[in-house]
Design a protein around this motif. Structure first.
Motif, short mmCIF file in Angstrom:
data_model
loop_
_atom_site.label_atom_id
_atom_site.label_comp_id
_atom_site.label_asym_id
_atom_site.label_seq_id
_atom_site.Cartn_x
_atom_site.Cartn_y
_atom_site.Cartn_z
N VAL A 164 51.23 0.93 13.65
CA VAL A 164 51.34 0.15 14.77
C VAL A 164 50.00 0.03 15.41
CG1 VAL A 164 52.52 -0.47 16.90
CG2 VAL A 164 53.77 0.63 15.04
N ASP A 165 49.60 -1.04 15.86
CA ASP A 165 48.56 -1.23 16.53
C ASP A 165 48.71 -2.30 17.77
OD1 ASP A 165 45.92 -0.37 17.56
OD2 ASP A 165 45.15 -2.34 17.13
N THR A 166 48.44 -2.16 18.89
CA THR A 166 48.54 -3.12 20.12
C THR A 166 47.04 -3.36 20.49
OG1 THR A 166 48.69 -1.57 21.86
CG2 THR A 166 50.77 -2.41 20.66
N GLU A 167 46.98 -4.60 21.23
CA GLU A 167 45.99 -4.96 21.93
C GLU A 167 46.39 -5.59 23.37
OE1 GLU A 167 43.02 -4.26 21.02
OE2 GLU A 167 43.07 -4.44 18.83
N THR A 168 45.80 -5.17 24.32
CA THR A 168 46.12 -5.37 25.99
C THR A 168 45.34 -6.02 26.74
OG1 THR A 168 45.35 -3.09 26.50
CG2 THR A 168 47.46 -3.20 25.26
N THR A 169 45.84 -6.36 27.87
CA THR A 169 45.04 -7.01 28.78
C THR A 169 43.83 -5.98 29.64
OG1 THR A 169 46.80 -6.94 30.64
CG2 THR A 169 46.48 -8.93 29.24
N GLY A 170 44.39 -4.93 29.53
CA GLY A 170 43.54 -3.60 29.87
C GLY A 170 43.92 -2.32 29.61
N ILE A 171 43.60 -1.36 30.25
CA ILE A 171 43.91 0.06 29.89
C ILE A 171 45.41 0.62 30.58
CG2 ILE A 171 41.64 0.45 29.08
CD1 ILE A 171 41.09 2.44 31.70
N SER A 172 45.55 0.22 31.94
CA SER A 172 46.85 0.90 32.53
C SER A 172 48.15 0.03 32.22
CB SER A 172 46.53 0.51 34.14
OG SER A 172 47.76 0.87 34.62
N ARG A 173 48.89 1.09 31.65
CA ARG A 173 50.08 0.22 31.08
C ARG A 173 51.25 -0.21 32.21
NH1 ARG A 173 51.48 6.10 30.34
NH2 ARG A 173 53.31 6.58 31.50
N LYS A 174 50.79 0.42 33.46
CA LYS A 174 51.49 0.15 34.51
C LYS A 174 51.31 -1.13 35.26
CE LYS A 174 54.15 3.97 35.03
NZ LYS A 174 55.46 3.71 34.64
N THR A 175 50.04 -1.84 34.91
CA THR A 175 49.63 -3.08 35.63
C THR A 175 49.05 -3.86 34.54
OG1 THR A 175 47.39 -2.21 35.81
CG2 THR A 175 49.02 -2.08 37.84
N GLU A 176 49.09 -3.66 33.18
CA GLU A 176 48.43 -4.40 32.24
C GLU A 176 49.66 -4.66 31.24
OE1 GLU A 176 45.52 -5.95 32.63
OE2 GLU A 176 45.36 -4.87 34.42
N ARG A 177 49.25 -5.86 30.22
CA ARG A 177 50.34 -6.08 29.28
C ARG A 177 49.70 -6.18 28.01
NH1 ARG A 177 54.38 -8.96 32.13
NH2 ARG A 177 55.39 -8.70 30.23
N ILE A 178 50.67 -6.15 26.99
CA ILE A 178 50.46 -6.25 25.59
C ILE A 178 50.17 -7.68 25.25
CG2 ILE A 178 51.40 -6.26 23.25
CD1 ILE A 178 52.89 -3.56 24.15
N LEU A 179 49.27 -8.11 24.69
CA LEU A 179 48.90 -9.59 24.12
C LEU A 179 48.94 -9.47 22.55
CD1 LEU A 179 45.87 -9.12 23.38
CD2 LEU A 179 45.56 -10.02 25.83
N GLU A 180 48.96 -8.49 21.85
CA GLU A 180 49.04 -8.57 20.30
C GLU A 180 49.67 -7.49 19.88
OE1 GLU A 180 46.35 -9.47 16.33
OE2 GLU A 180 45.07 -8.64 18.02
N VAL A 181 50.44 -7.60 18.82
CA VAL A 181 51.24 -6.21 18.22
C VAL A 181 51.11 -6.59 16.74
CG1 VAL A 181 53.46 -7.14 18.68
CG2 VAL A 181 52.92 -4.61 18.45
N ALA A 182 50.94 -5.30 15.95
CA ALA A 182 51.03 -5.48 14.56
C ALA A 182 51.70 -4.19 14.21
CB ALA A 182 49.64 -5.42 13.86
N CYS A 183 52.74 -4.34 13.28
CA CYS A 183 53.36 -3.16 12.32
C CYS A 183 53.60 -3.55 10.89
CB CYS A 183 54.94 -3.06 13.00
SG CYS A 183 55.20 -3.33 14.75
N ILE A 184 53.09 -2.38 10.29
CA ILE A 184 53.27 -2.63 8.70
C ILE A 184 54.30 -1.49 8.16
CG2 ILE A 184 52.02 -2.61 6.59
CD1 ILE A 184 49.54 -3.87 8.36
N GLU A 185 55.04 -1.41 7.52
CA GLU A 185 55.82 -0.39 6.84
C GLU A 185 55.13 0.11 5.66
OE1 GLU A 185 60.41 -0.30 6.75
OE2 GLU A 185 59.82 -1.13 4.89
N VAL A 186 55.25 1.41 5.60
CA VAL A 186 54.81 2.06 4.46
C VAL A 186 55.79 3.15 3.78
CG1 VAL A 186 52.99 3.73 3.50
CG2 VAL A 186 52.34 1.93 5.07
#
Length: 213
Positions: A7-29
Motif C-alpha cells: 500500500v502507498d498513499t499520497e496526501t495533502t500534507g503530513i498531519s493526519r489530523k488536518t490533512e487528507r488522502i488524495l491517492e491510494v494504491a493497493c497491490i496484492e502479492v
C-alpha cells in the motif's frame, strides 16, 4: 501466511489530523507473486493541497476535485485489505492516514487491529543499519530501476516497493515453507496510531520526508 497487500498513499500534507488522502494504491502479492488484484484510486480530499506536498507528488486539488471522496471508496479499500498483511514503507504514516479516514467516514476498521502490519522501512533499517533506507536509496542499493519515478505516486511507489521487498527477502525464499515463523518474525500487529527534482524541490522533498519519520 496471509497474502501481502502493498500500500502507498499520497496526501495533502503530513498531519493526519488536518490533512487528507488524495491517492491510494493497493497491490496484492501471494507467495512472492502479484495476483493481479489491485486497487488504484484518486480521491477528492475536500481541501487544498499544501505547497510542500504538491512539490513531492505533483497532485493538485484541481486534478482530483471531481474524483470520489474517501467515504465513497472506503469499502473497496477495506475489502482489499481484509485477510491480508498491510505492507507499506514507513507504515505508521500510511496506516495513520487511512485509519483517520476510516474513522472520519464512519467505518469501524483499523489497520493494526483488524489486519497485521509489516513496515518495510523498519525491516530495511534492521537489514541496513546506519544507511539511507528511503525507497529511492533501496532501489539504488538493490539495482531496481526507478528511472520512471520523476515524482512520488502511489501506484508507481507501490510497484517499486514490491520489487524492493522481494529483493530484500530473496535469501529467505528457500525457507518459505520450512521456516515461516523465522521468515516473518517481524510481522506483528502494531498499535501506533522519491525522484528527479531541482535543488529547491529536492530540499522541499527532504524536509517533507524527514517530517514523516
Amino acid at each position: 501466511m496471509s497474502k501481502l497487500i502493498f500500500v502507498d498513499t499520497e496526501t495533502t500534507g503530513i498531519s493526519r489530523k488536518t490533512e487528507r488522502i488524495l491517492e491510494v494504491a493497493c497491490i496484492e502479492v501471494d507467495n512472492r507473486h502479484r495476483t493481479g488484484r489491485q486497487l488504484h484510486q484518486y480521491i477528492n480530499p475536500e481541501k487544498a493541497v499544501e505547497a510542500g506536498a504538491f512539490k513531492v507528488h505533483g497532485i493538485s486539488w484541481e486534478k482530483v476535485k471531481h474524483e470520489p471522496v474517501f467515504a465513497d471508496v472506503a469499502e473497496s479499500i477495506i475489502d482489499m485489505l481484509k485477510g491480508g498483511v498491510f505492507v507499506a514503507h514507513n507504515a505508521p504514516f500510511d496506516m495513520g492516514f487511512l485509519n483517520e479516514e476510516f474513522k472520519r467516514a464512519g467505518f469501524d476498521f483499523q489497520i493494526g487491529r483488524d489486519v497485521e502490519v509489516l513496515d518495510t522501512l523498519k525491516l530495511a533499517k534492521e537489514m541496513y543499519p546506519g544507511q539511507k533506507n528511503s525507497l529511492d536509496a533501496l532501489c539504488n542499493r538493490l539495482s531496481i530501476d526507478r528511472s520512471s519515478r520523476v515524482l512520488h505516486g502511489a501506484l508507481l511507489d507501490t510497484e517499486l516497493l514490491i520489487q524492493v521487498y522481494i529483493a530484500m527477502t530473496q535469501k529467505q525464499e528457500r525457507f518459505a515453507y520450512a521456516g515461516k515463523k523465522d521468515q516473518h518474525k517481524s510481522l506483528r500487529p502494531v498499535s501506533y496510531h522519491a525522484c528527479v527534482l531541482d535543488d529547491d524541490e529536492a530540499r522541499a522533498h527532504d524536509e517533507y520526508i524527514s517530517a514523516l519519520r
